[in-house]
Design a protein around this motif. Structure first.
Motif, PDB file in Angstrom:
ATOM      1  N   ILE A 488       0.833  -1.203   0.000  1.00  0.00           N
ATOM      2  CA  ILE A 488       0.000   0.000   0.000  1.00  0.00           C
ATOM      3  C   ILE A 488       0.869   1.256   0.000  1.00  0.00           C
ATOM      4  CG2 ILE A 488      -1.729   1.301   1.308  1.00  0.00           C
ATOM      5  CD1 ILE A 488      -2.670  -1.372   2.496  1.00  0.00           C
ATOM      6  N   GLY A 489       0.510   2.194  -0.859  1.00  0.00           N
ATOM      7  CA  GLY A 489       1.095   3.535  -0.803  1.00  0.00           C
ATOM      8  C   GLY A 489       2.556   3.606  -1.151  1.00  0.00           C
ATOM      9  N   ASN A 490       3.053   2.695  -1.967  1.00  0.00           N
ATOM     10  CA  ASN A 490       4.454   2.721  -2.365  1.00  0.00           C
ATOM     11  C   ASN A 490       4.636   3.504  -3.671  1.00  0.00           C
ATOM     12  OD1 ASN A 490       5.624   0.587  -0.371  1.00  0.00           O
ATOM     13  ND2 ASN A 490       3.795  -0.374  -1.240  1.00  0.00           N
ATOM     14  N   ALA A 491       5.820   4.043  -3.863  1.00  0.00           N
ATOM     15  CA  ALA A 491       6.171   4.723  -5.111  1.00  0.00           C
ATOM     16  C   ALA A 491       7.225   3.891  -5.819  1.00  0.00           C
ATOM     17  CB  ALA A 491       6.699   6.124  -4.820  1.00  0.00           C
ATOM     18  N   CYS A 492       6.865   3.332  -6.964  1.00  0.00           N
ATOM     19  CA  CYS A 492       7.781   2.515  -7.767  1.00  0.00           C
ATOM     20  C   CYS A 492       7.941   3.213  -9.110  1.00  0.00           C
ATOM     21  CB  CYS A 492       7.243   1.101  -7.941  1.00  0.00           C
ATOM     22  SG  CYS A 492       7.052   0.212  -6.373  1.00  0.00           S
ATOM     23  N   VAL A 493       9.058   3.886  -9.288  1.00  0.00           N
ATOM     24  CA  VAL A 493       9.214   4.835 -10.384  1.00  0.00           C
ATOM     25  C   VAL A 493      10.467   4.504 -11.193  1.00  0.00           C
ATOM     26  CG1 VAL A 493       9.445   7.276 -10.985  1.00  0.00           C
ATOM     27  CG2 VAL A 493       8.090   6.594  -8.983  1.00  0.00           C
ATOM     28  N   ASN A 494      10.295   4.416 -12.507  1.00  0.00           N
ATOM     29  CA  ASN A 494      11.424   4.311 -13.448  1.00  0.00           C
ATOM     30  C   ASN A 494      12.301   3.094 -13.174  1.00  0.00           C
ATOM     31  OD1 ASN A 494      10.475   6.721 -14.468  1.00  0.00           O
ATOM     32  ND2 ASN A 494      12.003   7.973 -13.425  1.00  0.00           N
ATOM     33  N   ASN A 495      11.674   1.985 -12.772  1.00  0.00           N
ATOM     34  CA  ASN A 495      12.426   0.750 -12.596  1.00  0.00           C
ATOM     35  C   ASN A 495      12.544   0.026 -13.939  1.00  0.00           C
ATOM     36  OD1 ASN A 495      12.774   0.696  -9.550  1.00  0.00           O
ATOM     37  ND2 ASN A 495      10.560   1.013  -9.735  1.00  0.00           N
ATOM     38  N   GLY A 496      12.992  -1.236 -13.904  1.00  0.00           N
ATOM     39  CA  GLY A 496      13.150  -1.997 -15.135  1.00  0.00           C
ATOM     40  C   GLY A 496      14.285  -1.499 -16.009  1.00  0.00           C
ATOM     41  N   GLN A 497      15.332  -0.956 -15.405  1.00  0.00           N
ATOM     42  CA  GLN A 497      16.445  -0.462 -16.211  1.00  0.00           C
ATOM     43  C   GLN A 497      17.078  -1.574 -17.035  1.00  0.00           C
ATOM     44  OE1 GLN A 497      17.418   2.872 -16.399  1.00  0.00           O
ATOM     45  NE2 GLN A 497      15.533   3.212 -15.241  1.00  0.00           N
ATOM     46  N   VAL A 498      16.947  -2.820 -16.557  1.00  0.00           N
ATOM     47  CA  VAL A 498      17.284  -3.985 -17.372  1.00  0.00           C
ATOM     48  C   VAL A 498      15.992  -4.671 -17.805  1.00  0.00           C
ATOM     49  CG1 VAL A 498      18.396  -6.260 -17.393  1.00  0.00           C
ATOM     50  CG2 VAL A 498      19.541  -4.318 -16.307  1.00  0.00           C
ATOM     51  N   SER A 499      15.177  -5.078 -16.831  1.00  0.00           N
ATOM     52  CA  SER A 499      13.880  -5.693 -17.133  1.00  0.00           C
ATOM     53  C   SER A 499      13.085  -5.776 -15.847  1.00  0.00           C
ATOM     54  CB  SER A 499      14.073  -7.097 -17.711  1.00  0.00           C
ATOM     55  OG  SER A 499      12.825  -7.740 -17.894  1.00  0.00           O
ATOM     56  N   GLY A 500      11.868  -5.186 -15.836  1.00  0.00           N
ATOM     57  CA  GLY A 500      11.080  -5.266 -14.621  1.00  0.00           C
ATOM     58  C   GLY A 500       9.877  -4.360 -14.636  1.00  0.00           C
ATOM     59  N   ASN A 501       9.041  -4.524 -13.613  1.00  0.00           N
ATOM     60  CA  ASN A 501       7.796  -3.779 -13.468  1.00  0.00           C
ATOM     61  C   ASN A 501       7.836  -2.913 -12.207  1.00  0.00           C
ATOM     62  OD1 ASN A 501       6.487  -5.352 -15.686  1.00  0.00           O
ATOM     63  ND2 ASN A 501       6.720  -7.029 -14.198  1.00  0.00           N
ATOM     64  N   GLY A 502       6.790  -2.118 -12.054  1.00  0.00           N
ATOM     65  CA  GLY A 502       6.661  -1.394 -10.794  1.00  0.00           C
ATOM     66  C   GLY A 502       6.463  -2.363  -9.647  1.00  0.00           C
ATOM     67  N   ILE A 503       5.406  -3.197  -9.733  1.00  0.00           N
ATOM     68  CA  ILE A 503       5.125  -4.239  -8.742  1.00  0.00           C
ATOM     69  C   ILE A 503       4.820  -5.529  -9.488  1.00  0.00           C
ATOM     70  CG2 ILE A 503       3.608  -5.007  -6.876  1.00  0.00           C
ATOM     71  CD1 ILE A 503       3.046  -2.067  -6.260  1.00  0.00           C
ATOM     72  N   THR A 504       5.400  -6.626  -9.019  1.00  0.00           N
ATOM     73  CA  THR A 504       5.134  -7.938  -9.605  1.00  0.00           C
ATOM     74  C   THR A 504       4.662  -8.891  -8.521  1.00  0.00           C
ATOM     75  OG1 THR A 504       6.786  -7.670 -11.354  1.00  0.00           O
ATOM     76  CG2 THR A 504       6.128  -9.915 -10.819  1.00  0.00           C
ATOM     77  N   SER A 505       3.555  -9.626  -8.790  1.00  0.00           N
ATOM     78  CA  SER A 505       3.113 -10.702  -7.907  1.00  0.00           C
ATOM     79  C   SER A 505       3.745 -12.000  -8.377  1.00  0.00           C
ATOM     80  CB  SER A 505       1.593 -10.829  -7.916  1.00  0.00           C
ATOM     81  OG  SER A 505       0.995  -9.738  -7.253  1.00  0.00           O
ATOM     82  N   ARG A 506       4.505 -12.658  -7.466  1.00  0.00           N
ATOM     83  CA  ARG A 506       5.252 -13.855  -7.830  1.00  0.00           C
ATOM     84  C   ARG A 506       4.454 -15.117  -7.509  1.00  0.00           C
ATOM     85  NH1 ARG A 506      10.808 -12.871  -8.222  1.00  0.00           N
ATOM     86  NH2 ARG A 506      10.906 -15.041  -8.953  1.00  0.00           N
ATOM     87  N   TYR A 507       4.737 -16.181  -8.257  1.00  0.00           N
ATOM     88  CA  TYR A 507       4.158 -17.492  -7.989  1.00  0.00           C
ATOM     89  C   TYR A 507       5.231 -18.530  -8.273  1.00  0.00           C
ATOM     90  CZ  TYR A 507       0.852 -21.386  -7.744  1.00  0.00           C
ATOM     91  OH  TYR A 507       0.191 -22.538  -7.380  1.00  0.00           O
ATOM     92  N   THR A 508       5.695 -19.244  -7.183  1.00  0.00           N
ATOM     93  CA  THR A 508       6.697 -20.297  -7.325  1.00  0.00           C
ATOM     94  C   THR A 508       6.064 -21.671  -7.162  1.00  0.00           C
ATOM     95  OG1 THR A 508       8.451 -18.845  -6.506  1.00  0.00           O
ATOM     96  CG2 THR A 508       8.868 -21.211  -6.379  1.00  0.00           C
ATOM     97  N   SER A 509       5.164 -21.789  -6.168  1.00  0.00           N
ATOM     98  CA  SER A 509       4.479 -23.057  -5.924  1.00  0.00           C
ATOM     99  C   SER A 509       3.168 -22.749  -5.224  1.00  0.00           C
ATOM    100  CB  SER A 509       5.347 -23.979  -5.052  1.00  0.00           C
ATOM    101  OG  SER A 509       5.468 -23.441  -3.742  1.00  0.00           O
ATOM    102  N   ALA A 510       2.418 -23.786  -4.940  1.00  0.00           N
ATOM    103  CA  ALA A 510       1.119 -23.599  -4.300  1.00  0.00           C
ATOM    104  C   ALA A 510       1.258 -22.979  -2.908  1.00  0.00           C
ATOM    105  CB  ALA A 510       0.388 -24.936  -4.215  1.00  0.00           C
ATOM    106  N   SER A 511       2.413 -23.111  -2.272  1.00  0.00           N
ATOM    107  CA  SER A 511       2.602 -22.547  -0.935  1.00  0.00           C
ATOM    108  C   SER A 511       3.501 -21.317  -0.925  1.00  0.00           C
ATOM    109  CB  SER A 511       3.189 -23.618   0.003  1.00  0.00           C
ATOM    110  OG  SER A 511       4.444 -24.075  -0.482  1.00  0.00           O
ATOM    111  N   ILE A 512       4.193 -21.085  -2.006  1.00  0.00           N
ATOM    112  CA  ILE A 512       5.108 -19.938  -2.069  1.00  0.00           C
ATOM    113  C   ILE A 512       4.666 -19.055  -3.223  1.00  0.00           C
ATOM    114  CG2 ILE A 512       7.503 -19.185  -2.322  1.00  0.00           C
ATOM    115  CD1 ILE A 512       8.357 -21.956  -1.331  1.00  0.00           C
TER     116      ILE A 512
END
Length: 662
Positions: A488-512
Motif C-alpha cells: 500500500i502507498g508505495n512509489a515505484c518509479v522508473n524501474n526496469g532499467q534492465v527488465s522489470g515492473n513497478g510491482i510484480t506478484s510472484r508465484y513459485t508453488s502452491a505454498s510460495i
C-alpha cells in the motif's frame, strides 16, 4: 603556618660563589607570570617588594607559604635561574613530639640509668624512635610500660643526650590552595585514587572516593590499548572486555583512536556496552590479513549489550564472515556505527530475538555481483523474532533478512549490485513483517544468481509493505511472493532499467506465492523520456490468484498499466469515462443510446452509470460491448413521454470477477 624560605635570612651567591650584591629575586605563581607575595615578617603583614632586592651581602629576609616560581637575576637583570621552590613546613600536620633528655641537666646518669619517663604514653614501642646522641637505637630489648621506657642495660658512658620521638602519625605538609601543580608532582607519582574524595554537584549528593567514581566506566586504554593504528590492540581490548564481564557488566569506553585488530578477533561478552566517540573517531581497524575463522567481533548465546559509535574498518582485510558476527544472541543493540570496506557482511546476526539495528552506516567500497550485504539476518542457527531495523544507510550493498514479527523502516539503500536493496528470504521462519518507509534506489545489473537487481524482494507472508520508494532499479520496484500481504502507498518509479515492473506478484508453488494480497494506493509510473518500467503492475505467471488491485496509479509505463495473467486474479481499479448526450423526448416504450471508447474495458466488466439531471423514471444502463468500448441506453417505461435535455453521462467500469472467486 608560614615558614622561612629556606633560612631566617636567605643568602644568594653569583656564579663565582661571591655574594650576589644588589641581585633581584622574583616570585610568581608556578607556571605563570602572575606575581606572588613574600613577606618580611612571620605574620605575613609586611610584604616584600617583588622583586626582592638583595643587600650588599647578597641576603634578604623572605617569608612565604606554599609553592613559588622563583626567578633570580643579578643587579643588571641577567637571569641566573628560573626554578620552582616551596616552604619547608607550611601546614605540617601529625602528632610527632620530641622528648629530649640531657645528662648535664640531670635527666640521666651515663653508665647507671636504665629507665626514662616520657611526657606522654606512645601506646606501643613501635610508636617510638630512640637516639643516643646521633645514633638510632633499635627496639630490641627495650620495653614500654605506660610512660616508662626501660632499656636492657644502662645508657652508655659518653652519651650526653637521649632523644625519644613519640607519636603515631608522621608529619606531612598540607599544600596551600592551588599550590599542587604539574611541576610540583613527579610523573607517575602513584597517588592512590582511593585516597581522593569526590562529591557530585547537586543536593543530596553523597561523597565517595575518586576510585569508586572511576570504576563506573572502564576504558580499553586502561588495559594497554594504544589506539595508534599500528600496535596490535586485540589482547588489550579482550582483557578489558573480560574485566568488565567479570564484575557483571558495565560500560567499556573506546576513546578516539584507531585500534588494530588481528584476525583472531574479539570475543564479545554479555552485558558489556561498547561506547565510542560521537564523531566517528573511535575506529576498530582490521589488520591486513584474511579473516577466515573469525570476524572482527564474535559471540554466541549472548544477551544484554549495546555497541554504540564504533567504526569497523575492513578496508585492508578480506574474509567471508561479518565484521560483527553473532549467533543466537538476544536483547542487544547496534547503533550509530559505521562498517567500511569491501566486506562480505557488515553484520551477521544468525539466530536470536529482540535485536535492534539503528542509525548505522554500511559503506561498502564498491558494489559487487557476488553475495554481499551490509546487514544479514539469518535463521540458519535459529529463529530471529521481534527485531527493529531502522534508519540505517547502505551504500553499494543491501540487506538480506530472514525474521518474524520485525519492523524494517526508514532505511536507505543505494547502488547495490547483488539481489535486492531489501531481500526478505523464503522460509518457514520468515513472516509477519512491517516494511515501511524505506528508500531503495539504483540497484544495478544482474548478479551471479541471474537476479536482476530490484528494490524490495519479499517472500514473507502476512507482511505489510507500506510507503516505500523504489526507483531506478534494474529489476522490479517491488516483487512480492508472500501470501496475504498488504502492499500500500508505495512509489515505484522508473524501474526496469534492465527488465522489470513497478510491482510484480510472484508465484513459485502452491505454498510460495503472492496470492490473496492487496495492492492499493500505489504510484507505479515511468517518467523517463525512454520508458523502461514494463508495467505498473504485472502477474509473474497465470497461476497468480486472488490479488486485489485498487486505487493505484499505473501511467506512463513502457507496455501498459497492468499485465493480468492469472486466471483468477482480481484487478479492480475503476475505469472512468463521460460523454455529453441529448436523449430528447422519449415516448413511452421508446429508447435511445450510443457508445464511446473507454480504454481498458473488456467484455464482462461491470459498469455503473449516472446522468447529470433527473431521469424522471427513465432507466439508464451501460455495458461493455467489446474491448475498450462502452455502450449506454435510455429506456422510457414510465407510461408517458419524457423529455431529457443535454447532459453528461458518467460511467465507471470495474474489472470482472472470475467465477472461481465468487
Amino acid at each position: 603556618m608560614p615558614t622561612l624560605i629556606p633560612n631566617a635570612k636567605t643568602y644568594f651567591a653569583d656564579q663565582n660563589g661571591r655574594p650576589l650584591a644588589g641581585g633581584k629575586v622574583y616570585f610568581y605563581l608556578p607556571g605563570t607570570e602572575t606575581k606572588k607575595d613574600t613577606f618580611q615578617d612571620r605574620a605575613q603583614t609586611i610584604p616584600n617588594t617583588n622583586p626582592v632586592v638583595l643587600d650588599s651581602f647578597g641576603e634578604a629576609v623572605i617569608w612565604g607559604t606554599g609553592t613559588y616560581r622563583q626567578v633570580l637575576t643579578d643587579a643588571n637583570d641577567n637571569q641566573l635561574w628560573d626554578q620552582i621552590t616551596e616552604d619547608t613546613s607550611g601546614g605540617l600536620i601529625g602528632n610527632m613530639t620530641d622528648n629530649i633528655f640531657r645528662a648535664a641537666d640531670g635527666d640521666f646518669v651515663p653508665g647507671t640509668t636504665t629507665q626514662l619517663t616520657l611526657s606522654a604514653g606512645p601506646g606501643s614501642i613501635e610508636n617510638t624512635w630512640i637516639y643516643f646522641g646521633p645514633l638510632y637505637q633499635t627496639d630490641d630489648g627495650i620495653t614500654l610500660d605506660g610512660t616508662v621506657l626501660t632499656f636492657p642495660s644502662a645508657i652508655p658512658v659518653g652519651v650526653d643526650e637521649v632523644t625519644v620521638k613519640i607519636g603515631s602519625t608522621i608529619a606531612i605538609g598540607t599544600p596551600g590552595a592551588a599550590t599542587v601543580t604539574d611541576s610540583s608532582v613527579a610523573p607517575n607519582a602513584g597517588i592512590n585514587s582511593s585516597k581522593l574524595s569526590f562529591l557530585q554537584r547537586g543536593g543530596g549528593a553523597v561523597a565517595r572516593t575518586v576510585q569508586n567514581k572511576l570504576y563506573e566506566i572502564f576504558s580499553v586504554t586502561d588495559f594497554g590499548a594504544k589506539g595508534d593504528g599500528t600496535t596490535d590492540d586485540t589482547t588489550a581490548i579482550q582483557n578489558a572486555e573480560n574485566a568488565v564481564a567479570a564484575i557483571g557488566g558495565g560500560f567499556l569506553m573506546f576513546p578516539e583512536g584507531t585500534y588494530l585488530i588481528s584476525n583472531t578477533g574479539i570475543s564479545k561478552a554479555s552485558k558489556v556496552d561498547w561506547i565510542g566517540s560521537a564523531n566517528g573517531a573511535s575506529v576498530l581497524k582490521a589488520a591486513a590479513s584474511v579473516f577466515s575463522t573469525a570476524g572482527m567481533v564474535n559471540g554466541s548465546n549472548l544477551s544484554g549489550f549495546e555497541i554504540d559509535g564504533i567504526v569497523f574498518d575492513f578496508s585492508a582485510a578480506s574474509g567471508d564472515l561479518g565484521l560483527i558476527n553473532l549467533s543466537m544472541t538476544n536483547d542487544y543493540t547496534v547503533q550509530r556505527c559505521q562498517f567500511v570496506g569491501n566486506f562480505k557482511f557488515g553484520v551477521s546476526h544468525n539466530g536470536g530475538d529482540r535485536f535492534i539495528y539503528r542509525n548505522n552506516k554500511f559503506l561498502r567500497t564498491a558494489g559487487a555481483t557476488s553475495q554481499n550485504q551490509g546487514l544479514l539476518v539469518s535463521t540458519s542457527a535459529g529463529p530471529c523474532r521481534n527485531g527493529l531495523i531502522e534508519s540505517n544507510y547502505h551504500l553499494n550493498t543491501g540487506m538480506d533478512l530472514s525474521c518474524q514479527y520485525t519492523t524494517i523502516r526508514d532505511n536507505q539503500t543505494y547502488n547495490w549490485q547483488f539481489g535486492a536493496g531489501i531481500t526478505i528470504e523464503q522460509n518457514d521462519l520468515c513472516s509477519d513483517l512491517k516494511i515501511i518507509g524505506n528508500t531503495n534506489i539504483g540497484g544495478a545489473g544482474t548478479d551471479v544468481n541471474n537476479t536482476v537487481c530490484l528494490g524490495i524482494e519479499n517472500w514473507a507472508p502476512r507482511s505489510q509493505i507500506i510507503g516505500n520508494t523504489c526507483s531506478a532499479n534494474a529489476g522490479d520496484g517491488i516483487s512480492n511472493g508472500g501470501q496475504d500481504c498488504q502492499i500500500i502507498g508505495n512509489a515505484c518509479v522508473n524501474n526496469g532499467q534492465v527488465s522489470g515492473n513497478g510491482i510484480t506478484s510472484r508465484y513459485t508453488s502452491a505454498s510460495i506465492n503472492g496470492n490473496y494480497s492487496t495492492i492499493a494506493g500505489n504510484c507505479c509510473i515511468d517518467t523517463q523520456g525512454s520508458h523502461t518500467q514494463s508495467y505498473g503492475y504485472a502477474d509473474f505467471n497465470n497461476s497468480v490468484f486472488g490479488v486485489f488491485l485498487s486505487g493505484n496509479v499505473f501511467t506512463g509505463n513502457k507496455l501498459g498499466g497492468e499485465n493480468i495473467l492469472g486466471t483468477t486474479a482480481v484487478a479492480t481499479p475503476m475505469l472512468h469515462g463521460s460523454v455529453s448526450v441529448t436523449p430528447g423526448t422519449l415516448a413511452n416504450g421508446a429508447s435511445a443510446g450510443g457508445g464511446f471508447a473507454l480504454s481498458g474495458s473488456a467484455v464482462g466488466d461491470m459498469c455503473v452509470v449516472g446522468y447529470g439531471a433527473d431521469l424522471q423514471g427513465v432507466k439508464l444502463s451501460a455495458w461493455v460491448n467489446s474491448a475498450n468500448n462502452v455502450n449506454f441506453r435510455f429506456e422510457n417505461n414510465t407510461g408517458a413521454s419524457v423529455s431529457l435535455g443535454t447532459q453528461n453521462i458518467y460511467i465507471g467500469v470495474f474489472k470482472r470477477f472470475n467465477a472461481a472467486q465468487l
